[in-house]
Design a protein around this motif. Structure first.
Motif, PDB file in Angstrom:
ATOM      1  N   ALA A 139     -43.571 -21.631  41.795  1.00 13.23           N
ATOM      2  CA  ALA A 139     -44.237 -20.327  41.865  1.00 13.23           C
ATOM      3  C   ALA A 139     -43.516 -19.363  42.800  1.00 13.23           C
ATOM      4  O   ALA A 139     -43.926 -18.216  42.938  1.00 13.23           O
ATOM      5  N   GLY A 140     -42.461 -19.835  43.478  1.00 15.16           N
ATOM      6  CA  GLY A 140     -41.676 -18.939  44.320  1.00 15.16           C
ATOM      7  C   GLY A 140     -41.695 -19.229  45.801  1.00 15.16           C
ATOM      8  O   GLY A 140     -41.059 -18.519  46.576  1.00 15.16           O
ATOM      9  N   ALA A 141     -42.413 -20.274  46.233  1.00 14.03           N
ATOM     10  CA  ALA A 141     -42.431 -20.605  47.660  1.00 14.03           C
ATOM     11  C   ALA A 141     -41.084 -21.204  48.057  1.00 14.03           C
ATOM     12  O   ALA A 141     -40.525 -22.015  47.324  1.00 14.03           O
ATOM     13  N   PRO A 142     -40.566 -20.808  49.207  1.00 13.75           N
ATOM     14  CA  PRO A 142     -39.310 -21.416  49.652  1.00 13.75           C
ATOM     15  C   PRO A 142     -39.559 -22.852  50.095  1.00 13.75           C
ATOM     16  O   PRO A 142     -40.687 -23.212  50.437  1.00 13.75           O
ATOM     17  N   PRO A 143     -38.523 -23.686  50.092  1.00 19.57           N
ATOM     18  CA  PRO A 143     -38.705 -25.060  50.567  1.00 19.57           C
ATOM     19  C   PRO A 143     -39.097 -25.064  52.045  1.00 19.57           C
ATOM     20  O   PRO A 143     -38.702 -24.178  52.805  1.00 19.57           O
ATOM     21  N   LEU A 144     -39.882 -26.060  52.420  1.00 19.73           N
ATOM     22  CA  LEU A 144     -40.299 -26.183  53.810  1.00 19.73           C
ATOM     23  C   LEU A 144     -39.125 -26.662  54.644  1.00 19.73           C
ATOM     24  O   LEU A 144     -38.371 -27.541  54.227  1.00 19.73           O
ATOM     25  N   LYS A 145     -39.000 -26.076  55.817  1.00 19.83           N
ATOM     26  CA  LYS A 145     -37.957 -26.510  56.753  1.00 19.83           C
ATOM     27  C   LYS A 145     -38.582 -27.534  57.697  1.00 19.83           C
ATOM     28  O   LYS A 145     -39.752 -27.435  58.046  1.00 19.83           O
ATOM     29  N   PRO A 146     -37.789 -28.509  58.134  1.00 21.91           N
ATOM     30  CA  PRO A 146     -38.344 -29.505  59.063  1.00 21.91           C
ATOM     31  C   PRO A 146     -38.711 -28.854  60.397  1.00 21.91           C
ATOM     32  O   PRO A 146     -38.117 -27.866  60.824  1.00 21.91           O
ATOM     33  N   TRP A 147     -39.745 -29.425  61.038  1.00 25.31           N
ATOM     34  CA  TRP A 147     -40.157 -28.960  62.362  1.00 25.31           C
ATOM     35  C   TRP A 147     -39.064 -29.251  63.376  1.00 25.31           C
ATOM     36  O   TRP A 147     -38.351 -30.240  63.254  1.00 25.31           O
ATOM     37  N   SER A 148     -38.938 -28.416  64.350  1.00 29.50           N
ATOM     38  CA  SER A 148     -37.998 -28.684  65.433  1.00 29.50           C
ATOM     39  C   SER A 148     -38.451 -29.924  66.186  1.00 29.50           C
ATOM     40  O   SER A 148     -39.636 -30.201  66.297  1.00 29.50           O
ATOM     41  N   SER A 149     -37.479 -30.658  66.711  1.00 24.89           N
ATOM     42  CA  SER A 149     -37.850 -31.868  67.450  1.00 24.89           C
ATOM     43  C   SER A 149     -38.390 -31.502  68.813  1.00 24.89           C
ATOM     44  O   SER A 149     -38.155 -30.463  69.360  1.00 24.89           O
TER      45      SER A 149
END
Length: 149
Positions: A139-149
Motif C-alpha cells: 500500500a506504500g508504507a516504507p520498510p521498517l528500519k531497525p531500532w538503534s541499539s
C-alpha cells in the motif's frame, strides 16, 4: 480574512462543491495548521485536504492507500479517505468525532479516563502492529528500519 485567504477558500469551495453539490450552502472553515495540506472543514461534517505541493500530493495518495488497509484491521475509527482528481486534487472523509488531546487537557482527565485512553491507544497500536508488513508495503508504507541499539 485577507485577499489571499479569500481566494484560497473560494478555490477550495469550488472544488468541493463540484464533487459534493449538496454542500453548496455549507459553511467552509480553513484549517491551515497542516505541514503538507490545507484542510477545509465543511459544516462540521466533512474534511477535505488539499496538498500544498507535489510531494504532499504523493503523500496524500499514500495516506489514502494506507488508511484503506488499516481501517478494517483496527477497532478505533479511522478516516475513510476518498481521492478526487481535481484539479486541484484533494481528499475527503467524514469528520470523526472528538478533539485533539493536548497535555493540558490530559491533565484534567480523571484516573478512569486516563486508564481508558491508555487501553484504547494500546489496543490501537497492538492492532496496527499486527498488520502484515507486506500488505502495508504493497500500500506504500516504507520498510521498517531497525531500532538503534
Amino acid at each position: 480574512m485577507g485577499a489571499t485567504a479569500k481566494l484560497s477558500i473560494d478555490i477550495y469551495r469550488a472544488a468541493i462543491v463540484r464533487e459534493f453539490p449538496d454542500f453548496g450552502d455549507a459553511r467552509f472553515t480553513l484549517l491551515t495548521a497542516g505541514w503538507d495540506s490545507v484542510a477545509v472543514d465543511v459544516d462540521e461534517r466533512l474534511i477535505c485536504k488539499f496538498p500544498r505541493h507535489a510531494q504532499a500530493e504523493e503523500r496524500l495518495v499514500k495516506e489514502a492507500a494506507l488508511l484503506e488497509v488499516i481501517r478494517p484491521r483496527v477497532t478505533m475509527p479511522v478516516p475513510e479517505m476518498r481521492l478526487h482528481g481535481g484539479p486541484p486534487i484533494f481528499s475527503s472523509h467524514r469528520k470523526l468525532r472528538g478533539e485533539h488531546l493536548i497535555g493540558a487537557q490530559y491533565e484534567t482527565l480523571n484516573e478512569a479516563a486516563r486508564r481508558q485512553l491508555g487501553d484504547d491507544m494500546g489496543r490501537f497500536y497492538a492492532e496496527l502492529h499486527a498488520i502484515d508488513q507486506s500488505v502495508l508495503r504493497a500500500a506504500g508504507a516504507p520498510p521498517l528500519k531497525p531500532w538503534s541499539s
